[in-house]
Design a protein around this motif. Structure first.
Motif, mmCIF file in Angstrom:
data_model
loop_
_atom_site.group_PDB
_atom_site.id
_atom_site.type_symbol
_atom_site.label_atom_id
_atom_site.label_comp_id
_atom_site.label_asym_id
_atom_site.label_seq_id
_atom_site.Cartn_x
_atom_site.Cartn_y
_atom_site.Cartn_z
ATOM 1 N N LYS A 74 4.524 -1.731 6.720
ATOM 2 C CA LYS A 74 5.461 -1.833 5.600
ATOM 3 C C LYS A 74 5.892 -3.279 5.331
ATOM 4 O O LYS A 74 6.287 -3.985 6.257
ATOM 5 N N TYR A 121 5.003 4.529 7.283
ATOM 6 C CA TYR A 121 6.145 3.589 7.353
ATOM 7 C C TYR A 121 7.352 4.259 8.027
ATOM 8 O O TYR A 121 8.125 3.616 8.720
ATOM 9 N N TYR A 178 9.070 7.426 -0.147
ATOM 10 C CA TYR A 178 9.653 6.813 1.050
ATOM 11 C C TYR A 178 11.155 7.123 1.129
ATOM 12 O O TYR A 178 11.670 7.504 2.192
#
Ligand code: PLP
Length: 384
Positions: free
Chosen positions: A238, A62, A32
């Motif tokens: 998320k 996300y 991420y």
């Protein structure tokens, strides 16, 4: 940042031959951070193999991007590079080269295709710490590589993730993101993780693994332990505290095990070779990577069999440690594939592998005796 985490990062980077390393709570958090640092956002497409863990797809969702899956080639379970170019569009933002089970991807070909389109490559090395392609560590070919030290990985800090990069600009972006947005794990999470690591060290052996995994999954659902994945992570939404830092407990454990990393790698190679020999002696095809540029360090040893489900059930009863992943193109089997833009049929080789592949353990608690018993068990089934 605590000194122990800085020390772990330095040691990790040095071992891989990268300039910098950045530690995170999990491997998926490392991915991420990378996607954000590379400005991935709404409308972007991220190419990755359709034979992975859904936790590896969540960060893409996300970040607002769309995963685009490439089918795998059947021997190494890595992205079939012949199918890569047709997946590239003007929205392709990043290509993720996942070194599945530890087999190195064909990095020269992937890099060439990516460079001709000006697309950065990042390498998923979560299953491939120490694997080499043409004599060089995987993770050092693309713009960055990311790693995991979760329970099933080359070594474990319970949970844990790391990014390596030698790109200074990218390193600065990661640093500033971490400083501005990353949260620390809670005291309760760190306490529970420490307890779980202690239990793991004392009680988890191949004989007890199946039982421990069932108990662990049950306790995770009840919120009684820090699981690798919470139930909320099976939908691409998320959590507020997802972007989380590594704790000192993980870094300490990582440093301890990194001190023994060469022995860990030698052990994995030795047991994999033993599996090669034992399996071929029983008429099975070995999973040895015959390509002369590949020096894999396998995390688990894949074997294709008929009756995968039956084998897994019997193994659990017989105290044989057998892995089931990947159970579907986006492991585990519970994943709602449509929520992750996966339509059944788009990666037929990956779907076939999910139905057929079980994996044999290679970790430090597997000795020759256990390897022999595991092969005796698995050769009781028919190889495909
Ligand atoms: C190939 C691969 N990449 C990334 C991850 C994510 O790692 P972590 O569990 O540390 O978040 C996994 C899952 O375990 C994985 O199998």
């Amino acid at each position: 940042m605590e000194k122990i985490i800085e020390e772990y990062q330095r040691k990790f980077a040095r071992f891989l031959g990268a300039e910098r390393a950045f530690a995170f709570w999990k491997g998926r958090v490392a991915l991420y951070a990378l996607l954000r640092a590379l400005d991935v956002g709404a409308g972007d497409e991220i190419i990755l193999p359709g034979y992975t863990c859904v936790m590896n797809v969540n960060p893409i969702k996300y970040a607002g991007a769309r995963p685009v899956y490439v089918d795998i080639e059947p021997d190494t379970f890595n992205m079939n590079v012949n199918l890569l170019e047709e997946k590239i569009t003007n929205k392709t933002k990043i290509i993720i080269a996942q070194h599945t089970y530890g087999y190195p991807c064909e990095m020269d070909r992937i890099m060439k295709i990516a460079q001709s389109g000006g697309i950065p490559v990042i390498e998923d090395c979560c299953l491939a710490l120490g694997s080499k392609y043409k004599g060089r560590m995987v993770g050092t070919f693309g713009r960055a590589g990311y790693f995991s030290s979760q329970w099933n990985k080359p070594y474990t800090t319970g949970l844990g993730g790391m990014v390596i990069t030698s790109d200074r600009q990218l390193a600065e972006r990661i640093e500033s993101l971490a400083a501005n947005e990353m949260c620390p794990p809670s005291g309760r999470e760190v306490f529970m993780l420490r307890m779980q690591l202690m239990i793991y060290r004392l009680f988890i052996y191949p004989r007890t693994t199946a039982l421990a995994q069932s108990l662990f999954r049950y306790l995770t659902k009840k919120g009684a332990v820090v699981g690798s994945s919470s139930t909320s992570e099976f939908e691409p939404v998320k959590a507020d505290d997802f972007f989380k830092a590594m704790s000192a407990v993980q870094a300490r454990s990582g440093i301890r095990q990194f001190g023994k990393i060469e022995a860990n790698i030698a052990h994995r190679r030795k047991i994999a070779q033993l599996y090669d020999e034992l399996l071929t002696a029983k008429g099975f095809k070995s999973s040895k990577d015959g390509r002369d540029w590949a020096e894999p360090v396998l995390v688990r040893y894949p074997v294709r069999i008929t009756e995968k489900d039956k084998a897994l059930k019997q193994a659990a009863k017989a105290g044989i440690e057998l892995g089931s992943w990947f159970e579907c193109p986006l492991h585990p089997i519970e994943t709602p594939l449509a929520s992750y833009d996966y339509k059944l049929g788009i990666c037929p080789e990956a779907e076939k592998a999910s139905r057929e592949v079980v994996n044999l353990p290679l970790h430090l608690r597997v000795n020759e005796n256990i390897a022999v018993k595991t092969v005796e068990f698995i050769t009781g089934f028919t190889q495909i």
